[in-house]
Design an enzyme around this catalytic site. Structure first.
Site, short mmCIF file in Angstrom:
data_model
loop_
_atom_site.label_atom_id
_atom_site.label_comp_id
_atom_site.label_asym_id
_atom_site.label_seq_id
_atom_site.Cartn_x
_atom_site.Cartn_y
_atom_site.Cartn_z
NE ARG A 72 50.60 46.38 33.88
CZ ARG A 72 49.98 46.69 32.75
NH1 ARG A 72 49.02 47.60 32.75
NH2 ARG A 72 50.30 46.08 31.63
CG ASN A 136 43.29 51.93 33.31
OD1 ASN A 136 43.97 51.47 32.40
ND2 ASN A 136 43.84 52.56 34.35
CG ASP A 156 44.01 51.33 28.60
OD1 ASP A 156 43.40 51.11 29.66
OD2 ASP A 156 44.85 50.55 28.11
CD GLU A 172 44.42 43.94 26.24
OE1 GLU A 172 44.51 43.35 27.34
OE2 GLU A 172 45.00 45.01 25.99
#
Length: 229
Positions: A72, A136, A156, A172
């Site tokens: 990102r 994060n 997170d 994830e």
């Protein structure tokens, strides 16, 4: 050298003990590359300290995954304080995802990135003021050519201003650490960062303190014109 290994089985890691020689990890790890540069420069008697951006500078944030793929990007952020713990801010910033999709992250975000800690923190403000922390788990940052770059390690932590928090994207993380074969050194740093963030939020220690939130907001007001220019 005695080391610990984790073997990925059925999506989970099984830890075992072994003896083997250490080796240079060729994975996409910015922190390893930077530390190698520092060690080589010291041997040559050179000064290879990182150049830090100055308050008021505009930069781009780029987040990658462990395998080197782009995760990102945030188009424009203004530097509020340049140091090992770099403080930035953006407002209504354009965000681009790895697949090219673009969207606007509405509101003000004051962000702190570190050269030594394996996490970064975002203070999120809405129309009624500050409302939550977003942290994060990530590698220490690198800064070069007007870009701040780091590796995102999936996990997170979200906390409100009253200290209630929860972890996100644990599935994830479990998936990626097997698929991308996170080395033991990275897993150890991630575990340390998770424990450190939980300790800080429970004890209302920086960055989970109203004084830090207030200071970040007023610094943003000082440099808001540079960001909007």
């Amino acid at each position: 050298m005695h080391t610990r290994e984790r073997e990925c089985q059925g999506g989970k890691y099984i830890e075992r003990s072994s003896r083997k020689l250490s080796r240079i990890n060729s994975d996409f790890l910015f922190y390893n590359l930077f530390e190698l540069e520092i060690q080589e420069s010291k041997q040559k008697g050179l000064d290879m300290s990182m150049d830090f951006p100055k308050p008021g500078d505009i930069l781009r944030i780029e987040s990658y995954k462990h395998d080197g793929t782009l995760h990102r990007t945030w188009k424009r952020s203004v530097v509020l304080d340049g140091s090992d713990s770099l403080l930035l801010a953006n407002k209504d910033v354009e965000v681009m995802e790895a697949d090219g999709r673009r969207w606007i992250s509405e509101g003000l975000a004051v962000c702190q990135f570190h050269r030594k800690h394996w996490f970064n923190t975002i203070l999120l403000f809405g129309s009624e003021g500050f409302h939550r922390y977003y942290c994060n788990i990530a590698s220490p940052y690198r800064y070069e050519n007007g870009k701040l770059v780091y590796i995102d390690y999936d996990l997170d932590l979200i906390a409100d201003k009253h200290g209630y928090y929860r972890w996100m994207d644990t599935d994830e993380f479990e998936k990626n650490r097997c698929r991308m074969n996170y080395p033991i050194e990275v897993l150890d740093r991630v575990e340390e960062a998770v424990s450190e963030l939980e300790r800080r939020v429970r004890t209302c220690t920086h960055p989970f303190h109203p004084d830090f939130v207030q200071a970040g907001y007023y610094l943003f007001l000082t440099y808001a014109k540079q960001l909007m220019g």
